[in-house]
Scaffold this active site. Structure first.
Site, PDB file in Angstrom:
ATOM      1  N   ARG A  49      54.074  74.140  46.412  1.00 40.27           N
ATOM      2  CA  ARG A  49      55.378  73.754  46.952  1.00 40.27           C
ATOM      3  C   ARG A  49      55.667  72.269  46.889  1.00 40.27           C
ATOM      4  O   ARG A  49      56.767  71.880  46.510  1.00 40.27           O
ATOM      5  CB  ARG A  49      55.600  74.325  48.333  1.00 40.27           C
ATOM      6  CG  ARG A  49      54.712  73.782  49.399  1.00 40.27           C
ATOM      7  CD  ARG A  49      54.669  74.692  50.582  1.00 40.27           C
ATOM      8  NE  ARG A  49      53.881  75.867  50.313  1.00 40.27           N
ATOM      9  CZ  ARG A  49      54.279  77.105  50.566  1.00 40.27           C
ATOM     10  NH1 ARG A  49      55.440  77.324  51.095  1.00 40.27           N
ATOM     11  NH2 ARG A  49      53.497  78.111  50.302  1.00 40.27           N
ATOM     12  N   THR A  50      54.726  71.440  47.262  1.00 45.35           N
ATOM     13  CA  THR A  50      55.033  70.005  47.272  1.00 45.35           C
ATOM     14  C   THR A  50      55.281  69.504  45.851  1.00 45.35           C
ATOM     15  O   THR A  50      56.182  68.708  45.597  1.00 45.35           O
ATOM     16  CB  THR A  50      53.891  69.213  47.938  1.00 45.35           C
ATOM     17  OG1 THR A  50      53.708  69.706  49.258  1.00 45.35           O
ATOM     18  CG2 THR A  50      54.213  67.730  48.020  1.00 45.35           C
ATOM     19  N   LYS A  79      35.219  60.855  41.319  1.00 40.57           N
ATOM     20  CA  LYS A  79      34.810  59.454  41.401  1.00 40.57           C
ATOM     21  C   LYS A  79      36.010  58.530  41.284  1.00 40.57           C
ATOM     22  O   LYS A  79      36.897  58.748  40.484  1.00 40.57           O
ATOM     23  CB  LYS A  79      33.814  59.152  40.285  1.00 40.57           C
ATOM     24  CG  LYS A  79      32.492  59.844  40.539  1.00 40.57           C
ATOM     25  CD  LYS A  79      31.482  59.448  39.497  1.00 40.57           C
ATOM     26  CE  LYS A  79      30.175  60.148  39.780  1.00 40.57           C
ATOM     27  NZ  LYS A  79      29.375  60.276  38.562  1.00 40.57           N
ATOM     28  N   ARG A  90      48.374  63.844  44.612  1.00 41.06           N
ATOM     29  CA  ARG A  90      47.716  64.544  45.712  1.00 41.06           C
ATOM     30  C   ARG A  90      46.231  64.607  45.375  1.00 41.06           C
ATOM     31  O   ARG A  90      45.861  64.955  44.252  1.00 41.06           O
ATOM     32  CB  ARG A  90      48.280  65.943  45.879  1.00 41.06           C
ATOM     33  CG  ARG A  90      47.452  66.764  46.860  1.00 41.06           C
ATOM     34  CD  ARG A  90      48.105  68.061  47.243  1.00 41.06           C
ATOM     35  NE  ARG A  90      49.239  67.823  48.129  1.00 41.06           N
ATOM     36  CZ  ARG A  90      49.832  68.784  48.828  1.00 41.06           C
ATOM     37  NH1 ARG A  90      49.415  70.020  48.728  1.00 41.06           N
ATOM     38  NH2 ARG A  90      50.849  68.511  49.610  1.00 41.06           N
ATOM     39  N   HIS A  92      50.228  62.355  54.764  1.00 38.59           N
ATOM     40  CA  HIS A  92      51.194  63.035  53.894  1.00 38.59           C
ATOM     41  C   HIS A  92      52.569  62.439  54.244  1.00 38.59           C
ATOM     42  O   HIS A  92      53.392  63.083  54.889  1.00 38.59           O
ATOM     43  CB  HIS A  92      51.139  64.540  54.188  1.00 38.59           C
ATOM     44  CG  HIS A  92      51.813  65.408  53.176  1.00 38.59           C
ATOM     45  ND1 HIS A  92      52.643  64.938  52.180  1.00 38.59           N
ATOM     46  CD2 HIS A  92      51.767  66.764  53.007  1.00 38.59           C
ATOM     47  CE1 HIS A  92      53.079  65.951  51.455  1.00 38.59           C
ATOM     48  NE2 HIS A  92      52.563  67.066  51.933  1.00 38.59           N
TER      49      HIS A  92
END
Ligand code: NCD
Length: 306
Positions: free
Chosen positions: A55-56, A84, A105, A133
């Site tokens: 969704r995001t 890393k 994200r 967020h």
């Protein structure tokens, strides 16, 4: 107020006046979100999602397309093995050759900040582990402000997983810039993170509770969240707290008539389906508001609007 070229890493990087400006600009963006526009034609957004998400990522991409821009990206969970810092830095330095702005994200806290240090294009943090967020907080604030006409003076409860939930961290920081009473409702083991609590307690009145019932009759906003199963180090700990809260019609009998219920989604069992058709439910409105808020941010950061 200058947004052009800025990173959005933490909600703490924004002042109250800047947040208010974003909310007002978002309201002006509403008709544009319906009609579409081409103010970002020729601009490219890259969505780099190192954590599973639909969704995001779709919200960012939809926002970009609605403004006439384009979007590329990935969202495979497998690339989350790129853990890393050096690899992330390289990814960002490659992708910025393809894109004018990056929404990132990542499962690791601090990842967005690190990416921003390496990138020359603006980075928007679309979720950094259990930490923050910020764009979700902005759309949550927009929803409260748009639905109730104000933020100051309200009684707001954040309910559920306040320890691992990143949306409530960003939202709590943002609300601490407002004149609100904040009620934190969680099981003991999922209490609000210490660092967030320490920061907000100096600024606003905060109470901590175990049950929704204790504060429900006073609430203007009930913000409930999913218990973040995937972030628990131990499955037995999750088993102890799963299903801790459930909002249903029976519970809502004690709520103010105009109280609104928000949820960042996805929900598991925190809100019974029977609540969806009540006048309290605003969680699907939040999804629309997310697109409009992200359109505003993209347009401001890419300099298409002031
Ligand atoms: C939230 C997230 O990813 O942190 N979802 C979202 O952005 N819409 C909340 C969650 O996953 O529970």
């Amino acid at each position: 107020m200058k947004f052009k070229g800025r990173d959005i890493i933490s909600i703490k990087d924004l002042a109250r006046e800047e947040i208010d400006y974003i909310l007002e600009t978002t309201r002006a963006m509403e008709p544009v979100a319906k009609s579409g526009s081409d103010i970002l034609r020729g601009k490219m957004l890259a969505t780099l999602f190192f954590e599973p998400s639909t969704r995001t990522r779709l919200s960012f991409e939809s926002a970009m397309h609605k403004l006439g821009g384009s979007a590329i990206g990935f969202a495979e969970a497998e690339v989350a093995s790129v853990k890393k810092g050096e690899n992330l830095a390289d990814t960002v330095r490659v992708v910025e050759k393809y894109a004018d702005i990056i929404a990132l994200r990542h499962p690791l806290e601090g990842a967005a900040r690190l990416a921003a240090e390496f990138a020359e294009v603006p980075i928007i943090n679309a979720g950094s582990g259990a930490e923050e967020h910020p764009t979700q907080a902005l759309l949550d604030l927009y929803t409260i402000w748009n639905e109730l006409g104000k933020i100051d003076g309200l009684n707001i409860a954040l309910v559920g997983d306040l320890r691992y939930g990143r949306t409530v961290h960003s939202l709590a920081y943002a609300l601490s810039l407002c004149d609100v009473k904040l009620h934190l409702v969680s099981p003991e083991s999922l209490r609000m993170r210490r660092e967030v609590l320490d920061t907000i307690k100096d600024r606003i009145k905060v109470t901590e509770k175990r049950t929704i019932e204790e504060i429900l009759p006073r609430l203007d906003v009930l913000y409930i969240t999913r218990i973040q199963k995937e972030r628990f180090p131990d499955a037995a700990e999750y088993a102890k707290v799963r299903g801790s809260y459930q909002v249903d019609l029976n519970l809502l009998e004690k709520a103010k008539e105009d109280m609104i219920i928000l949820h960042p989604l996805p929900r598991i069992d925190e809100i019974a389906a029977e609540v969806d058709n009540t006048s309290h439910a605003r969680y699907f409105q939040q999804v629309w508001n997310g697109i409009v808020t992200r359109m505003t941010l993209l347009a401001l950061i890419l300099g298409a609007i002031k």
